[in-house]
Scaffold this active site. Structure first.
Site, PDB file in Angstrom:
ATOM      1  N   LYS A   1     -45.578 127.763  65.057  1.00  0.00           N
ATOM      2  CA  LYS A   1     -44.909 129.152  65.295  1.00  0.00           C
ATOM      3  C   LYS A   1     -45.776 130.478  65.142  1.00  0.00           C
ATOM      4  O   LYS A   1     -45.686 131.213  65.790  1.00  0.00           O
ATOM      5  CB  LYS A   1     -43.483 129.564  64.758  1.00  0.00           C
ATOM      6  CG  LYS A   1     -42.317 128.558  65.290  1.00  0.00           C
ATOM      7  CD  LYS A   1     -41.059 129.144  64.962  1.00  0.00           C
ATOM      8  CE  LYS A   1     -39.810 128.283  65.435  1.00  0.00           C
ATOM      9  NZ  LYS A   1     -38.603 128.780  65.199  1.00  0.00           N
TER      10      LYS A   1
ATOM     11  N   LYS B   1     -40.380 119.642  75.124  1.00  0.00           N
ATOM     12  CA  LYS B   1     -38.602 119.823  74.775  1.00  0.00           C
ATOM     13  C   LYS B   1     -38.374 121.043  75.656  1.00  0.00           C
ATOM     14  O   LYS B   1     -38.946 121.921  75.839  1.00  0.00           O
ATOM     15  CB  LYS B   1     -38.490 120.231  73.354  1.00  0.00           C
ATOM     16  CG  LYS B   1     -37.818 119.169  72.624  1.00  0.00           C
ATOM     17  CD  LYS B   1     -37.728 119.571  71.140  1.00  0.00           C
ATOM     18  CE  LYS B   1     -36.355 120.415  70.845  1.00  0.00           C
ATOM     19  NZ  LYS B   1     -36.116 120.546  69.652  1.00  0.00           N
TER      20      LYS B   1
ATOM     21  N   LYS C   1     -35.844 127.471  75.056  1.00  0.00           N
ATOM     22  CA  LYS C   1     -35.395 129.026  75.353  1.00  0.00           C
ATOM     23  C   LYS C   1     -36.781 129.555  75.414  1.00  0.00           C
ATOM     24  O   LYS C   1     -36.776 130.897  76.278  1.00  0.00           O
ATOM     25  CB  LYS C   1     -34.533 129.708  74.477  1.00  0.00           C
ATOM     26  CG  LYS C   1     -34.003 128.621  73.202  1.00  0.00           C
ATOM     27  CD  LYS C   1     -32.999 129.499  72.340  1.00  0.00           C
ATOM     28  CE  LYS C   1     -32.604 128.517  71.197  1.00  0.00           C
ATOM     29  NZ  LYS C   1     -31.650 128.756  70.694  1.00  0.00           N
TER      30      LYS C   1
END
Ligand code: TRP
Length: 346
Positions: free
Chosen positions: A115, A207, A210
């Site tokens: 991240k 995956k 969003k």
């Protein structure tokens, strides 16, 4: 372990809108668990602050995830449903745990590395200590089981390490207070479920997420019927017809994903889906998948739309859940403060 009452806790971040991966990978599982265990489901809004989010979007996200929980069948009478920031014990315990966890442990967390990306110096300190808050979420309720995706396994290991170190570092104090040897349980992850990994419709190796820039990569729970049909029709496939068994999907990620979605939506297995659809061309199979998706997701979507106009109801559910969550967490955190030597008013 057996000294601890069985309790399920899980959290979902209120960033962006919910998609099929959240539903099949997590929320559907939550619904199954609530019929046989005591469950606490938390909209982890403090975690969402680790990556800058516009305040209005965050507010909408918190209510949107709550609406998704309810629309999918979580019962706020049975389970405790609330948002993290309304129960300040989470943040309080996270501070104490940040003094238990070691910097070396956090340095090993792969999700932070992913991240934070290349500009790690500029990531928030909250993103770095994120897993400590997650451990606090779980252990504020002495939860014994946590349904999560594969990607959260490492954070669950960290939660166990924190529990173990706390139990060991303060063992004398815990025993002096007449407690059992272990104050915190060593929480088990529950990995798996209807479809543990729902992949992107554009790339079977990624995956469903969003944050994917292409909206065609995911089915949002608020997508209408036409949108769902369009996204499935455009989903990436390979040139071969469907095989006769799930084993043969291993080298065909896109086919595996669509068959997995079909199976999870119908509460059956990929092998059973292929018993019926093996040998079919994708165009045929996709039509069948559209029918199933529309049937299974249509009602969910309608309920989400209805709830999006019932903000007072959503807020009341969260307030009631927070009150019940606090009633469990407060005495546990009060005891933690005593154990570590903090002084409180009696
Ligand atoms: N980190 C989890 C995720 O991104 C969300 C989360 C926060 C969570 N606290 C939790 C999950 C506690 C389970 C238990 O999916």
């Amino acid at each position: 372990m057996s000294a601890f009452k069985e309790r399920v806790f899980s959290g979902v971040q209120p960033t962006g809108s919910l998609h099929l991966g959240n539903y099949l990978g997590a929320i559907k599982r939550f619904v199954e668990l609530q019929s046989r265990m005591d469950c606490i489901y938390c909209v982890v809004d403090l975690h969402a602050l680790t990556i800058a989010t516009p305040p209005d979007e965050l507010r909408d996200g918190i209510r949107g995830v709550t609406a998704g929980f309810l629309a999918a069948g979580l019962d706020p009478k049975r389970s405790i449903i609330f948002n993290q920031s309304q129960v300040h014990e989470h943040a309080e315990l996270a501070w104490i745990f940040s003094c238990v966890a070691r910097v070396g442990w956090l340095n090993r967390m792969t999700q932070f590395k992913e991240k934070a990306g290349k500009d790690r110096e500029n990531a928030s300190a909250g993103l770095y200590t994120y897993p400590v808050l997650m451990a606090a979420d779980i252990l504020a309720y002495k939860a014994t089981h946590v349904p999560v995706g594969e990607d959260q396994k490492q954070h669950l290991e960290l939660t166990r390490d924190i529990a173990q170190k706390f139990n060991a570092d303060y063992s004398a104090s815990i025993r002096a207070r007449g407690g059992a040897d272990a104050f915190f349980p060593l929480t088990e992850p529950l990995i798996g479920g209807p479809a543990a990994r729902v992949m992107s419709l554009r790339d079977g190796s990624k995956k469903m997420s969003k944050s994917d820039p292409s909206d065609y990569s995911r089915i949002n729970l608020t997508d209408d019927i036409d949108m769902i049909a369009q996204k499935i029709k455009k989903a990436k496939t390979d040139p071969h017809p469907l095989p006769g068994s799930a084993k043969e999907l291993a080298t065909r990620p896109e086919a595996e994903n669509l068959v997995g979605i079909f199976a999870a939506l119908c509460d059956t297995t990929p092998d059973q889906v292929l018993e019926k659809h093996g040998g079919a061309q994708f165009s045929q199979f996709k039509s069948a998948l559209v029918d199933v998706a529309v049937e299974k997701l249509g009602a969910l979507r309608a309920e989400m739309v209805r709830l999006s106009n019932a903000q007072d109801h959503i807020d009341a559910v969260l307030a009631d859940g927070a009150r019940r969550a606090r009633a469990i967490a407060h005495p546990i955190i009060a005891e933690v403060k005593e154990i570590v030597g903090l002084v409180s008013a009696k």
